[in-house]
Design an enzyme around this catalytic site. Structure first.
Site, PDB file in Angstrom:
ATOM      1  CG  HIS A 127       5.247   7.690   6.544  1.00  0.00           C
ATOM      2  ND1 HIS A 127       4.127   7.334   7.265  1.00  0.00           N
ATOM      3  CD2 HIS A 127       5.800   6.531   6.136  1.00  0.00           C
ATOM      4  CE1 HIS A 127       4.018   6.006   7.292  1.00  0.00           C
ATOM      5  NE2 HIS A 127       5.030   5.499   6.603  1.00  0.00           N
ATOM      6  CG  ASP A 129      -0.297  -0.306   2.518  1.00  0.00           C
ATOM      7  OD1 ASP A 129       0.727  -1.010   2.522  1.00  0.00           O
ATOM      8  OD2 ASP A 129      -0.808   0.147   3.563  1.00  0.00           O
ATOM      9  CD  GLU A 175       3.454  -1.414   7.357  1.00  0.00           C
ATOM     10  OE1 GLU A 175       3.780  -1.392   8.564  1.00  0.00           O
ATOM     11  OE2 GLU A 175       3.480  -0.391   6.634  1.00  0.00           O
TER      12      GLU A 175
END
Length: 438
Positions: A409, A107, A173
């Site tokens: 991220h 993902d 995840e």
């Protein structure tokens, strides 16, 4: 007695030494480096595709189709729809031996990519009811590509294998959307480690702050358990000019937040393992001159050993209850809030057994013992059931300093394609060496 023990120790050492020679001889019969070099252009191509077309957790439908199509072309037995969008393929050598599982996550994240890559993402998706940009901002695109590369090599050298390989492509995840379940926990519940029963599982994560060509490992607790929590403090509303008429949930929340920090700083034995209790969200009130009825706090707990986790589970309710009562307020604690990951725990014996594999594959000077991190990984659900090893593979270009490398991220996140070859080799050699040892 000493003589008997010495003989036993000598025999054990000879057995270990002879096993190491046998493993090395077996590995030497397969030129994994050349095979990884040959498949590297395809691995890069696959990575670019996944990066350009990311999908969010539990929505990896096209990603799954792409993976399924390739695995089927290798002649593997492929299963789809596991934990909603997961893909699993089995390679059977036809010879007795262990079942080795290799896992990659699929993902992307709701992040707007900000770089000039020719394969950058322009994709949009839906996250909790909102339209959001989507990006592979944590490297899952490389994980899938590396596992596909390992599947290609292991299929090509099927005759060298002893046992079976289970390739697990796992969705969600990063966490399922609100109101849904997903990820490794659901895959385990749906039997991904059975039929055939898995003996061991290996996984890896690309790392933007580790040099290309290096691998980092840590026996025991390597990534933290994660336990989100919510506290709702109920007070009594009043005018801000007359605070004595209130039971102030804002002041109660402030005291509670400060007291919660002492769980780690004064109650956890930090020389053994680190722990974190963080409050990341505070909501309450709507005007400067009104003391509200209630305040909501949302936070996270991170622990690296079972004892610390159990202590915080006992201490947090104690702190919340005591402070609320001292202020004349009431408090409701929800722990865990909506999900919970166990500690990512590398089996010490397995880690030690695979250390020579890592050193041979990356070079001893590039195989680094790592400190644990307080980030979390749902690979831990697999490790609760079978011995597992999870390592970090370098993705930072050598000409970029660690401080200048964009973090995971973030919109600027970047890892270099050249880092994936080592990941392919590690997954392949972990499989070969474990099969030879067992």
């Amino acid at each position: 007695m000493f003589r008997k023990n010495l003989v036993a120790l000598t025999l054990a050492s000879l057995f270990t030494f002879s096993t190491a020679i046998a493993v090395s001889a077996s590995a030497a019969s397969v030129d994994v480096d050349t095979l990884a070099t040959n498949v590297e252009p395809d691995v890069i191509k696959w990575r670019h595709h996944f990066h350009q077309y990311p999908e969010l957790s539990n929505r990896e439908f096209k990603t799954a189709e792409y993976i399924e199509s390739y695995l089927t072309s290798l002649g593997l037995e492929v299963q789809t729809g596991i934990a909603k969008t997961g893909v699993v393929a089995i390679l059977d050598s036809g010879k007795p031996g262990p079942v080795v599982a290799l896992r990659a996550d699929m993902d992307g994240l709701p992040v707007k990519e900000q770089n000039d890559l020719p394969y950058r993402s322009e994709q949009m998706g839906e996250y909790n009811g909102n339209e959001v940009p989507v990006m592979h901002a944590c490297g899952h695109d490389t994980h899938m590509a590396m596992l596909m590369g390992a599947a290609k090599i292991l299929t090509d050298i099927k005759g060298q294998l002893k046992g079976k390989v289970k390739f697990i492509f796992q969705p969600a995840e990063e966490g399922a959307p609100a109101g849904e379940t997903g990820g490794a926990e659901v895959m385990v519940k749906e039997g991904v480690l059975q039929n055939p029963d898995v003996d061991v599982i290996f996984g890896l994560h690309i790392n933007a702050n580790t040099d290309v060509g290096k691998v980092r490992y840590k026996p025991g607790g390597t990534m933290a358990a994660v336990d989100p929590f919510k506290i709702v403090i109920h007070g009594k509303q009043a005018h801000g000019a007359y605070p004595w008429k209130s039971v102030d949930p804002v002041v109660t929340a402030a005291q509670m937040i400060m007291s919660i920090q002492t769980i780690v700083s004064r109650e956890i034995k930090l020389i053994d393992d680190a722990a974190v209790v963080s409050v990341g969200s505070i909501h309450g009130g709507n005007r400067s001159n009104i003391i509200p009825n209630e305040v909501e706090l949302v936070g996270t707990i991170r622990t690296l050993n079972k004892a610390a986790r159990e202590h915080i589970y006992e201490a947090l309710p104690r702190k919340v209850k005591g402070i609320a009562e001292s202020m004349g307020a009431k408090a409701e604690l929800t722990l865990p809030l909506d999900y919970s990951y166990p500690i990512t725990f590398n089996d010490p014996e397995l880690t030690q057994a695979m250390l020579p594999t890592m050193q041979r594959t990356a070079g001893a000077e590039n195989t680094l013992l790592s400190n644990p991190v307080t980030g979390a990984e749902d690979f831990s659900f697999f490790q609760e059931k079978v011995p597992g090893l999870y390592v970090w593979v370098g993705g930072k270009p050598l000409d970029v300093s660690e401080k200048d490398s964009p973090a995971h991220h973030t919109p600027e996140f970047y890892v270099d394609d050249s880092g994936m070859k080592l990941g392919v080799k590690l997954l392949t050699n972990f499989t070969l060496d474990y099969m030879e040892q067992h």
